[in-house]
Write a protein that holds these residues in place. Structure first.
Motif, PDB file in Angstrom:
ATOM      1  N   LYS A   1     -14.427  16.436  16.384  1.00 33.90           N
ATOM      2  CA  LYS A   1     -13.899  15.328  15.586  1.00 33.90           C
ATOM      3  C   LYS A   1     -12.482  14.965  16.038  1.00 33.90           C
ATOM      4  CE  LYS A   1     -13.328  13.948  10.759  1.00 33.90           C
ATOM      5  NZ  LYS A   1     -13.362  14.400   9.365  1.00 33.90           N
TER       6      LYS A   1
ATOM      7  N   LYS B   1      -6.439   2.823  21.831  1.00 39.97           N
ATOM      8  CA  LYS B   1      -5.622   1.821  21.154  1.00 39.97           C
ATOM      9  C   LYS B   1      -4.236   1.707  21.763  1.00 39.97           C
ATOM     10  CE  LYS B   1      -7.559   1.644  16.499  1.00 39.97           C
ATOM     11  NZ  LYS B   1      -7.368   2.046  15.110  1.00 39.97           N
TER      12      LYS B   1
ATOM     13  N   VAL C   1       3.346   6.826   3.465  1.00 39.70           N
ATOM     14  CA  VAL C   1       3.834   5.593   4.087  1.00 39.70           C
ATOM     15  C   VAL C   1       3.570   4.433   3.125  1.00 39.70           C
ATOM     16  CG1 VAL C   1       3.412   3.923   5.937  1.00 39.70           C
ATOM     17  CG2 VAL C   1       3.566   6.370   6.462  1.00 39.70           C
TER      18      VAL C   1
ATOM     19  N   THR D   1       0.840  -1.197   0.000  1.00 36.67           N
ATOM     20  CA  THR D   1       0.000   0.000   0.000  1.00 36.67           C
ATOM     21  C   THR D   1       0.875   1.246   0.000  1.00 36.67           C
ATOM     22  OG1 THR D   1      -0.088   0.118   2.413  1.00 36.67           O
ATOM     23  CG2 THR D   1      -1.821  -1.132   1.352  1.00 36.67           C
ATOM     24  N   VAL D   2       0.291   2.329  -0.476  1.00 40.98           N
ATOM     25  CA  VAL D   2       0.865   3.669  -0.270  1.00 40.98           C
ATOM     26  C   VAL D   2      -0.274   4.547   0.231  1.00 40.98           C
ATOM     27  CG1 VAL D   2       1.992   5.683  -1.275  1.00 40.98           C
ATOM     28  CG2 VAL D   2       2.549   3.397  -2.129  1.00 40.98           C
ATOM     29  N   THR D   3      -0.090   5.174   1.386  1.00 40.67           N
ATOM     30  CA  THR D   3      -1.111   6.071   1.926  1.00 40.67           C
ATOM     31  C   THR D   3      -0.866   7.467   1.375  1.00 40.67           C
ATOM     32  OG1 THR D   3      -1.137   4.758   3.947  1.00 40.67           O
ATOM     33  CG2 THR D   3      -2.184   6.924   4.038  1.00 40.67           C
ATOM     34  N   PRO D   4      -1.812   8.013   0.609  1.00 39.73           N
ATOM     35  CA  PRO D   4      -1.553   9.305  -0.050  1.00 39.73           C
ATOM     36  C   PRO D   4      -1.265  10.444   0.932  1.00 39.73           C
ATOM     37  CG  PRO D   4      -3.535   8.269  -0.924  1.00 39.73           C
ATOM     38  CD  PRO D   4      -3.134   7.466   0.268  1.00 39.73           C
TER      39      PRO D   4
ATOM     40  N   ARG E   1      -4.450  -7.086   7.713  1.00 43.69           N
ATOM     41  CA  ARG E   1      -4.097  -5.660   7.636  1.00 43.69           C
ATOM     42  C   ARG E   1      -2.945  -5.353   8.582  1.00 43.69           C
ATOM     43  NH1 ARG E   1      -5.476  -3.814   3.092  1.00 43.69           N
ATOM     44  NH2 ARG E   1      -5.410  -1.663   3.818  1.00 43.69           N
TER      45      ARG E   1
ATOM     46  N   SER F   1       0.234  10.411   3.857  1.00 44.31           N
ATOM     47  CA  SER F   1       1.465  10.344   4.649  1.00 44.31           C
ATOM     48  C   SER F   1       2.651   9.833   3.839  1.00 44.31           C
ATOM     49  CB  SER F   1       1.255   9.421   5.852  1.00 44.31           C
ATOM     50  OG  SER F   1       0.950   8.114   5.412  1.00 44.31           O
TER      51      SER F   1
END
Lengths: 411, 361
Positions: free
Chosen positions: B318, B329, B190, B183-186, B199, B188
């Motif tokens: 939020k 978490k 990462v 994956t590439v997180t747009p 996952r 960040s």
């Protein structure tokens, strides 16, 4: 496990006008499929995105777009979104014509079957939605490369697209392809061995018949091209086609003496053979067994060089006791490679399985020292010397090296 | 033969383009990432070259990144050459067991990364780029955590996200791991890899941070990167090929190994949510190490006092929800222990933690 509409994909983004908000509200490690906000009140839809549409959910006030692994909206046509909705109405039972998804993106097909497989028990036919043409093209490409040294077939990236149906198939195929493509004998050999070993056990029912036919041709090609792969290839081919073949399997009982019920010393010997592979076992009255593996030399030159070979042996008790794993170090003798181990059988009935592909020290790198030590202690002296010989060329952190050091210290 | 940074000469003779190099009349300012928008996996074609003056652009420009610095004036130092001599230390001089434990970590039998980790490092270095272990994994190894308790590998380096994805996938193919999704997180940049059907990430990579753009970008400077990290003890990098530890702040190792660990904040930000996240992470680490002596939090308190005194009031509903999620978490210690730590913090931090510990708004 409900008929509600919730994300198929692990990543979603709220659509804010024409812009996407951060993946999963900024927590990209989370899984949108488990978000409680989707427990009820959402409907399947498609949202206009650029020149086309994206797979989406709507609760009447907000629109959530489903994303692929690179944060891109998953493209759909309204007809494909409607097909997804039909599947969701009967979730997790797939009662839709798989052809409805023929034009769907790989991402959509992957996530649909991934979630169906996790939450239900879809029929084997449901998995025909996945892009099996990738597997067919990859196998065809490998056959071209194997049959025509110097000529490379098409590069096909299967990635994770078929894993909802079967894990452990396309990984070795891509490794084999990578090794052939980069002229890396070690990588190609590992890929071929991994493919055959995995195909001995993987469930095949979700793989379309035509694709299995292509795989069979590749398996047969590997078996004829490399004598070290010959037996495993015959086993796999027979498994795919439902035919019989001579297996390197022997069933033994640890209670030989009691069964004999007399005072004579009893031994039981048995041999099985297939082509150039032979497995021989001698069981003594005390439940000890000696296993000899012999692989006769072939006129066919192996496809790939090997640096030390170890024949894997599985001891599978008939009850729920854990399996035992041994590797027999092979050494040249006359016109064959041979090796032997001797060990105590687990109580009761056991099966000795020697159908696996012989491996090199590379494959053993993923094992623990503790997993290898029983093989060393069980080895006859000639086989033990092979372990020591191979260990001298390995770095200190390699588990074979560490196991040999501990073995030598114990002598 | 050794290079200027002390590393042995095992890297590719090719030198990649780095932020700080000069290309024509332009100074390279960093590298962005934007997917091409089709179904193709991410590759180097998604990497976008940023030049000085691009800081006000709304989105990354359509400018590809040359794969080498050929034709450019190589002004930038290849990290860690941008650090002072004292900031690059032999790992064995910090603790003689560290190099052995890092080797054991990479080769850990049964670890999902074991087949690919060394190949990935070698493949990156073959391109002339550099990559190192970073963040949590270095902190854990240096502080004596057993390699068997480490669940994933954090990596950082000079490679832009798209090209890293290229290299990662080729390494996975060679390791029989092509079925592992990447994956590439747009938001960040990462890059991550995880087992099929899971996952849980086994490797995470992020290029060195570059700030000043209106979209995520990466650069080529360790010094610039650590300004975006939370604490000095999390701003450490480990070169697995040379067994060297980079400590760009010059105090991360000492802060981590002090009898009373020092919580010194690096993050230079006035943004309320980012500051609140640092406070939650401080609580996380304080609770993780609660069996040790109470940490020295003078640095953390100075940082808190320099910020908005009404931090809680500046957060949106939020943002509170998100902080509450992070808190749940990452912190599971007894409330009493948490309150003991919170009471030691300067007012903005104390108020924020008391709210979270007592129940998110």
């Amino acid at each position: 496990m409900t008929a509600v509409h919730r994300p198929l994909s692990a990543w979603i983004s709220y659509l804010d006008g024409s812009a996407l908000e951060p993946v999963n509200d900024g927590d990209d490690r989370s899984d949108a499929r488990s978000f409680t906000c989707f427990d009820e009140g959402w409907a399947r839809t498609s949202a206009p995105w650029g020149q086309s549409h994206a797979l989406a959910l709507s609760d009447g006030t907000s629109i959530v777009v489903e994303l692929d692994n690179f944060g891109r909206p998953i493209p759909v046509t309204p007809a494909i979104a409607a097909a997804v909705e039909r599947v969701e109405q009967n979730w997790p039972h797939f009662q839709t014509d798989a052809r409805d998804f023929a034009e769907a993106s790989f991402s959509l097909r992957y996530w649909l079957l991934q979630r169906l497989a996790e939450e239900g028990a879809p029929s084997d036919e449901a998995f025909s939605v996945l892009p099996w043409e990738l597997l067919d093209r990859a196998v065809a490409s490998l056959l071209i490369t194997l049959d025509n040294p110097g000529e490379l077939g098409e590069l096909v990236e299967m990635r994770h697209w078929l894993t909802p149906a079967v894990c452990g198939l396309t990984g070795p195929l891509e490794q084999l392809d990578h090794g052939l493509r980069t002229n890396d004998e070690r990588v190609a050999r590992l890929g071929a061995a991994g493919l055959l070993n995995n195909l001995r056990h993987l469930p095949l029912s979700r793989i379309p018949t035509a694709s299995l036919g292509h795989l069979t041709a590749l398996v047969q090609r590997l078996g004829t091209a490399d004598p070290w792969l010959q037996h495993a290839a015959r086993v796999v081919r027979a498994r795919i086609l439902g035919e019989s073949v001579s297996l390197m399997n022997v069933r033994l009982s640890s209670t030989l003496l009691a069964a004999a019920n007399d005072k004579t010393v009893r031994e039981h010997s048995e041999s099985v053979a297939d082509g150039n592979f032979r497995l021989h076992v001698d069981e003594t009255q005390a439940g000890w067994v000696r296993v000899v593996v012999e692989i006769s030399w072939s006129d066919v030159e192996p496809l790939w060089r090997r640096d030390g070979m170890f024949a894997p042996i599985r001891v599978v008790p008939a009850d729920d006791s854990p399996e035992q794993h041994y590797w027999i170090a092979l050494y040249p003798e006359n016109d064959a490679f041979v090796g032997a181990i001797a060990f105590q059988l687990p109580p009761g009935l056991s099966e000795i399985d020697g159908d696996g592909v012989p491996v090199g020290v590379d494959e053993l790198a993923a094992e623990t020292t503790e997993a290898l030590l029983p093989s060393l202690f069980a080895s006859i002296p000639q086989s033990a010397r092979q372990w020591m010989k191979r260990a001298t060329m390995l770095p200190s952190r390699h588990p074979v090296k560490a196991a040999v050091l501990r073995f030598e210290e114990s002598l | 033969m050794t290079n200027r940074d002390g590393s042995r000469d095992r890297c590719s003779p090719v030198r990649p383009l780095l932020a700080g190099d000069v290309l024509g009349d332009d100074v390279v300012a960093g590298f962005a990432w934007r997917s091409r928008g089709d179904e193709e996996p991410s590759t180097h074609l998604d990497d976008k070259l940023l030049l000085a003056g691009d800081e006000n652009l709304e989105a990354p420009p359509e400018r590809l990144v040359p794969q080498t610095s050929e034709g450019a004036v190589a002004c930038a130092a290849m990290p860690p050459a941008d650090l002072g001599d004292g900031d690059v230390r032999n790992a064995a001089s910090v603790d003689p067991t560290v190099p052995h434990r890092v080797d054991a970590l990479l080769d850990l039998p049964g670890a999902a990364w074991q087949p690919v980790a060394r190949l990935l490092f070698a493949s990156v270095h073959a391109t002339g780029h550099r990559t190192w272990l970073s963040g949590g994994v270095v902190r854990d190894v240096v502080s004596g955590v057993s390699e068997r308790r480490i669940n994933d590998l954090d990596l950082s380096g000079t490679v832009p996200a798209g090209r890293f994805s290229d290299i990662l996938y080729q390494s996975l193919r060679a390791s029989r791991m092509a079925e592992f999704p990447t994956t590439v997180t747009p938001g960040s940049l990462v890059c991550a890899v995880m087992p099929p059907g899971s996952r849980t990430r086994l490797i995470e990579y992020r290029g060195l941070s570059a700030t000043g753009f209106r979209f995520p970008a990466v650069g080529s400077s360790l010094v610039q990167d650590v300004r975006t990290r939370d604490f000095t003890f999390n701003a450490l990098f480990y070169d697995v090929l040379d067994h060297k530890i980079f400590d760009p702040t010059g105090r991360g190792i000492d802060d981590l190994r002090a009898a009373e660990r020092k919580f010194v904040v690096l993050k230079e930000t006035c943004e309320s949510f980012a500051r609140a996240e640092v406070i939650v992470r401080a609580l996380k680490f304080a609770m993780r190490w609660r069996e040790s002596r109470p940490p020295d939090i003078d640095g953390l308190n100075s940082w808190l006092c320099a910020g908005d005194p009404d931090l809680c009031g500046a957060l949106t509903r939020k943002q509170w929800r998100s902080l509450g999620e992070q808190y749940r978490k990452s912190v599971s210690a007894a409330k009493e222990d948490q309150r003991t730590f919170a009471e030691r913090l300067a007012a903005p931090g104390r108020q924020l933690l008391e709210t979270l510990i007592g129940g998110a708004r």
